[in-house]
Design a protein around this motif. Structure first.
Motif, mmCIF file in Angstrom:
data_model
loop_
_atom_site.group_PDB
_atom_site.id
_atom_site.type_symbol
_atom_site.label_atom_id
_atom_site.label_comp_id
_atom_site.label_asym_id
_atom_site.label_seq_id
_atom_site.Cartn_x
_atom_site.Cartn_y
_atom_site.Cartn_z
ATOM 1 N N ASP A 76 5.094 -7.360 -4.412
ATOM 2 C CA ASP A 76 6.474 -6.901 -4.597
ATOM 3 C C ASP A 76 7.348 -7.984 -5.216
ATOM 4 O OD1 ASP A 76 5.948 -4.367 -3.630
ATOM 5 O OD2 ASP A 76 6.635 -4.813 -1.590
ATOM 6 N N ALA A 77 7.199 -9.210 -4.741
ATOM 7 C CA ALA A 77 8.011 -10.311 -5.262
ATOM 8 C C ALA A 77 7.665 -10.588 -6.726
ATOM 9 C CB ALA A 77 7.794 -11.572 -4.417
ATOM 10 N N PHE A 78 6.372 -10.603 -7.042
ATOM 11 C CA PHE A 78 5.949 -10.837 -8.422
ATOM 12 C C PHE A 78 6.504 -9.759 -9.344
ATOM 13 C CE2 PHE A 78 3.191 -10.365 -12.053
ATOM 14 C CZ PHE A 78 2.945 -11.672 -12.447
ATOM 15 N N ALA A 79 6.356 -8.509 -8.940
ATOM 16 C CA ALA A 79 6.844 -7.393 -9.758
ATOM 17 C C ALA A 79 8.356 -7.492 -9.965
ATOM 18 C CB ALA A 79 6.467 -6.066 -9.112
ATOM 19 N N ARG A 80 9.071 -7.758 -8.905
ATOM 20 C CA ARG A 80 10.535 -7.868 -8.988
ATOM 21 C C ARG A 80 10.941 -9.026 -9.914
ATOM 22 N NH1 ARG A 80 11.143 -7.574 -4.064
ATOM 23 N NH2 ARG A 80 10.968 -9.773 -3.547
ATOM 24 N N ASN A 81 10.291 -10.175 -9.751
ATOM 25 C CA ASN A 81 10.622 -11.354 -10.556
ATOM 26 C C ASN A 81 10.289 -11.185 -12.030
ATOM 27 O OD1 ASN A 81 11.587 -12.697 -8.304
ATOM 28 N ND2 ASN A 81 9.652 -13.742 -7.908
ATOM 29 N N HIS A 82 9.354 -10.281 -12.324
ATOM 30 C CA HIS A 82 8.962 -10.050 -13.717
ATOM 31 C C HIS A 82 9.511 -8.730 -14.256
ATOM 32 C CE1 HIS A 82 6.183 -13.257 -12.572
ATOM 33 N NE2 HIS A 82 6.170 -13.552 -13.866
ATOM 34 N N HIS A 83 10.430 -8.125 -13.495
ATOM 35 C CA HIS A 83 11.100 -6.881 -13.903
ATOM 36 C C HIS A 83 10.079 -5.784 -14.242
ATOM 37 C CE1 HIS A 83 14.723 -9.236 -13.899
ATOM 38 N NE2 HIS A 83 14.140 -10.105 -14.707
ATOM 39 N N ASN A 85 7.143 -2.807 -12.239
ATOM 40 C CA ASN A 85 6.864 -2.158 -10.961
ATOM 41 C C ASN A 85 5.466 -2.553 -10.505
ATOM 42 O OD1 ASN A 85 4.909 -0.154 -11.876
ATOM 43 N ND2 ASN A 85 6.631 0.903 -12.819
ATOM 44 N N ALA A 86 5.221 -2.409 -9.221
ATOM 45 C CA ALA A 86 3.960 -2.859 -8.634
ATOM 46 C C ALA A 86 2.764 -2.137 -9.243
ATOM 47 C CB ALA A 86 3.995 -2.662 -7.118
ATOM 48 N N SER A 87 2.911 -0.866 -9.567
ATOM 49 C CA SER A 87 1.798 -0.117 -10.158
ATOM 50 C C SER A 87 1.374 -0.718 -11.489
ATOM 51 C CB SER A 87 2.181 1.353 -10.355
ATOM 52 O OG SER A 87 2.356 1.980 -9.117
ATOM 53 N N ASP A 88 2.340 -1.109 -12.328
ATOM 54 C CA ASP A 88 2.015 -1.740 -13.610
ATOM 55 C C ASP A 88 1.259 -3.049 -13.400
ATOM 56 O OD1 ASP A 88 3.205 0.253 -15.129
ATOM 57 O OD2 ASP A 88 5.106 -0.823 -15.318
ATOM 58 N N VAL A 89 1.721 -3.846 -12.435
ATOM 59 C CA VAL A 89 1.071 -5.127 -12.149
ATOM 60 C C VAL A 89 -0.361 -4.888 -11.672
ATOM 61 C CG1 VAL A 89 1.118 -7.188 -10.675
ATOM 62 C CG2 VAL A 89 3.258 -6.284 -11.643
ATOM 63 N N LEU A 90 -0.547 -3.923 -10.772
ATOM 64 C CA LEU A 90 -1.891 -3.624 -10.269
ATOM 65 C C LEU A 90 -2.817 -3.139 -11.375
ATOM 66 C CD1 LEU A 90 -0.997 -1.893 -6.888
ATOM 67 C CD2 LEU A 90 -2.178 -4.081 -7.193
#
Length: 105
Positions: A76-83, A85-90
């Motif tokens: 969540d923190a990574f996704a938020r800091n990189h603007h 969403n968590a699904s995209d990061v995953l």
């Protein structure tokens, strides 16, 4: 959208619609018609697919995964800091992982 729905939207747009306070003017003529067509097309298709090879209206498969709380918080923190969403990061992380381990058997 049915003919009845189109008529209701047209009636609202012609008689009941009000502009936002900071709006200078509403759309008129061809500009309004083009906007309306685009809006109807977008509403019929739902969200854009994340799969570039998907057929129109085809839904993407869904996977669920349980995460330890700390990993979930990090995500969540990574996704938020990189603007993002968590699904995209995953999706990106899984794609990179599978590519890196493609030849491992």
């Amino acid at each position: 959208m049915s003919e009845k729905d189109y008529d209701a939207v047209a009636e609202w747009a012609e008689h009941d619609m009000t502009l936002a306070r900071d709006a200078e003017k509403g759309l008129c003529g061809q500009e309004a018609a083009a906007f309306g067509r685009e809006l109807v097309e977008r509403s019929q298709g739902g969200r854009p697919s994340i799969d570039p090879d998907a057929a129109p209206g085809e839904k993407s498969p869904i996977r669920q995964v349980r995460l330890p709380r700390a990993l979930n918080a990090d995500l969540d923190a990574f996704a938020r800091n990189h603007h993002r969403n968590a699904s995209d990061v995953l999706r990106e992380a899984l794609s990179e992982y599978l590519a890196a381990h493609k030849d491992a058997s």
